[in-house]
Design an enzyme around this catalytic site. Structure first.
Site, PDB file in Angstrom:
ATOM      1  N   ASN A   9      55.676  27.073  17.853  1.00  0.00           N
ATOM      2  CA  ASN A   9      55.081  27.991  18.824  1.00  0.00           C
ATOM      3  C   ASN A   9      54.592  27.164  20.000  1.00  0.00           C
ATOM      4  O   ASN A   9      53.588  26.475  19.893  1.00  0.00           O
ATOM      5  CB  ASN A   9      53.928  28.752  18.155  1.00  0.00           C
ATOM      6  CG  ASN A   9      53.192  29.652  19.122  1.00  0.00           C
ATOM      7  OD1 ASN A   9      53.617  29.842  20.268  1.00  0.00           O
ATOM      8  ND2 ASN A   9      52.085  30.215  18.667  1.00  0.00           N
ATOM      9  N   LYS A  11      53.390  28.149  22.767  1.00  0.00           N
ATOM     10  CA  LYS A  11      52.264  28.756  23.493  1.00  0.00           C
ATOM     11  C   LYS A  11      52.518  28.663  25.005  1.00  0.00           C
ATOM     12  O   LYS A  11      53.666  28.734  25.432  1.00  0.00           O
ATOM     13  CB  LYS A  11      50.941  28.106  23.056  1.00  0.00           C
ATOM     14  CG  LYS A  11      50.813  28.109  21.526  1.00  0.00           C
ATOM     15  CD  LYS A  11      49.456  27.709  21.015  1.00  0.00           C
ATOM     16  CE  LYS A  11      49.467  27.741  19.487  1.00  0.00           C
ATOM     17  NZ  LYS A  11      48.154  27.423  18.911  1.00  0.00           N
ATOM     18  N   HIS A  94      49.534  36.687  16.619  1.00  0.00           N
ATOM     19  CA  HIS A  94      48.905  35.364  16.657  1.00  0.00           C
ATOM     20  C   HIS A  94      47.408  35.518  16.952  1.00  0.00           C
ATOM     21  O   HIS A  94      47.004  36.387  17.717  1.00  0.00           O
ATOM     22  CB  HIS A  94      49.564  34.481  17.716  1.00  0.00           C
ATOM     23  CG  HIS A  94      49.174  33.049  17.568  1.00  0.00           C
ATOM     24  ND1 HIS A  94      47.963  32.575  18.032  1.00  0.00           N
ATOM     25  CD2 HIS A  94      49.779  32.010  16.962  1.00  0.00           C
ATOM     26  CE1 HIS A  94      47.866  31.292  17.723  1.00  0.00           C
ATOM     27  NE2 HIS A  94      48.945  30.925  17.071  1.00  0.00           N
ATOM     28  N   GLU A  96      45.511  33.951  18.791  1.00  0.00           N
ATOM     29  CA  GLU A  96      45.157  33.868  20.216  1.00  0.00           C
ATOM     30  C   GLU A  96      45.417  35.195  20.916  1.00  0.00           C
ATOM     31  O   GLU A  96      44.714  35.558  21.858  1.00  0.00           O
ATOM     32  CB  GLU A  96      45.940  32.715  20.871  1.00  0.00           C
ATOM     33  CG  GLU A  96      45.379  31.366  20.431  1.00  0.00           C
ATOM     34  CD  GLU A  96      46.405  30.253  20.308  1.00  0.00           C
ATOM     35  OE1 GLU A  96      47.500  30.366  20.901  1.00  0.00           O
ATOM     36  OE2 GLU A  96      46.109  29.267  19.610  1.00  0.00           O
ATOM     37  N   GLU A 166      47.674  31.674   9.237  1.00  0.00           N
ATOM     38  CA  GLU A 166      47.096  30.664  10.125  1.00  0.00           C
ATOM     39  C   GLU A 166      45.577  30.834  10.160  1.00  0.00           C
ATOM     40  O   GLU A 166      45.062  31.660  10.932  1.00  0.00           O
ATOM     41  CB  GLU A 166      47.653  30.825  11.549  1.00  0.00           C
ATOM     42  CG  GLU A 166      49.158  30.654  11.648  1.00  0.00           C
ATOM     43  CD  GLU A 166      49.590  30.287  13.059  1.00  0.00           C
ATOM     44  OE1 GLU A 166      50.242  29.242  13.207  1.00  0.00           O
ATOM     45  OE2 GLU A 166      49.266  31.007  14.001  1.00  0.00           O
ATOM     46  N   GLY A 172      44.723  24.181  16.237  1.00  0.00           N
ATOM     47  CA  GLY A 172      44.409  23.316  17.367  1.00  0.00           C
ATOM     48  C   GLY A 172      43.166  22.472  17.179  1.00  0.00           C
ATOM     49  O   GLY A 172      42.665  21.871  18.127  1.00  0.00           O
ATOM     50  N   SER A 212      47.301  23.004  12.608  1.00  0.00           N
ATOM     51  CA  SER A 212      47.230  21.533  12.611  1.00  0.00           C
ATOM     52  C   SER A 212      48.215  20.875  11.636  1.00  0.00           C
ATOM     53  O   SER A 212      47.883  19.861  11.017  1.00  0.00           O
ATOM     54  CB  SER A 212      45.798  21.059  12.345  1.00  0.00           C
ATOM     55  OG  SER A 212      44.932  21.527  13.365  1.00  0.00           O
TER      56      SER A 212
HETATM   57  P1  13P Z   1      48.422  23.870  15.977  1.00  0.00           P
HETATM   58  O1  13P Z   1      49.569  23.357  15.159  1.00  0.00           O
HETATM   59  O2  13P Z   1      48.349  23.262  17.342  1.00  0.00           O
HETATM   60  O3  13P Z   1      47.131  23.823  15.237  1.00  0.00           O
HETATM   61  O4  13P Z   1      48.713  25.437  16.265  1.00  0.00           O
HETATM   62  C1  13P Z   1      49.068  26.251  15.209  1.00  0.00           C
HETATM   63  C2  13P Z   1      49.484  27.560  15.763  1.00  0.00           C
HETATM   64  O5  13P Z   1      48.689  28.285  16.338  1.00  0.00           O
HETATM   65  C3  13P Z   1      50.898  27.939  15.629  1.00  0.00           C
HETATM   66  O6  13P Z   1      51.091  29.275  15.970  1.00  0.00           O
END
Ligand code: 13P
Length: 249
Positions: A9, A11, A94, A96, A166, A172, A212
């Protein structure tokens, strides 16, 4: 056998030039694998990415879409628009999108239904916040996200669903769930789906872990029996890291 998947992803990262560079590098270096490999660049670069991966095992997904066929929804993208540029996988739910853009379970259920109706595959994301885990409410939160987002689907739609657990506190942050925590939740998710549908569906559905995942922890997480791969954020933006994670599966 469930399919294994490693999905990246991206983003809101990478402009067109950077997207083309990374996709070309990935196409050249993607390891031989029976797992599915998916990347999700931002909307404006999907068409270019889809063209670049045409002769490789890599598939391209969108990070979001609208639930309507078309119409007065300024700034939105429809399923047909995605399919028209050969993108038939979409990430929905997601954290976010849920936290920064107010996407609710009800809205997500509409989006999931639309994607399925249009013949797309959905990578459906969900997971608890840190407070939920601290208070021991994480199983309830996950159960309700699954129920509200997905259980209106008919059984046959589940062949098009990929789940991505997740935990928000691991996204992150560099703090990943331990392999035991991931396995415990994935087994719980499978049990919930068995109860809502049946074991045929729960045993077949691919459940990814996200939060992560890095080259140095991927193998341990992927070795858990109910973890069928990963949804990778930061580490999917570097070819060497992403290909190392693919190798780990
Ligand atoms: P990270 O791997 O940067 O923690 O992000 C995970 C994520 O949100 C994948 O959709």
């Amino acid at each position: 056998m469930r399919s294994k998947i490693v999905a990246g992803n991206w983003k809101m990262n990478k402009n067109l030039t950077e997207t083309e560079a990374l996709v070309s590098e990935l196409v050249a270096k993607v390891p031989d694998t029976t797992a599915e490999v998916i990347i999700a660049p931002t909307f404006v670069n999907l068409q270019s990415a889809a063209k670049h991966v045409e002769n490789s095992i890599i598939q391209v997904a969108a990070q979001n879409m609208h639930f309507a066929d078309n119409g007065a929804f300024t700034g939105e993208i429809s399923a047909e628009m995605l399919k028209d540029i050969d993108v038939d996988i979409v990430i929905l739910g997601h954290s976010e999108r849920r936290s920064h853009f107010g996407e609710t379970d009800d809205l997500l259920a509409k989006k999931v239904n639309q994607a399925i109706e249009k013949g797309m595959r959905v990578i459906f994301c969900f997971g608890e916040e840190l407070e939920d885990r601290k208070s021991g409410n994480h199983f309830n939160v996950v159960a309700s996200q699954l129920k509200n987002g997905l259980y209106a689907l008919p059984a046959e739609a589940w062949s098009k669903i990929v789940l991505a657990y997740e935990p928000v506190w691991a996204i992150g942050t560099g703090e990943t769930a331990s392999p035991e925590q991931a396995q415990e939740m994935h087994a719980f998710i499978r049990k919930e789906i068995e109860e809502a549908y049946n074991s045929g569906i729960s045993e077949k559905v691919t459940i990814l872990y996200g939060g992560s995942v890095k080259p140095n922890n991927a193998e341990e997480i992927f070795s858990q029996p109910d973890v069928d791969g990963g949804l990778i954020g930061g580490a999917s933006l570097k070819c060497d890291d992403f290909t190392a994670i693919i190798k780990a599966i």
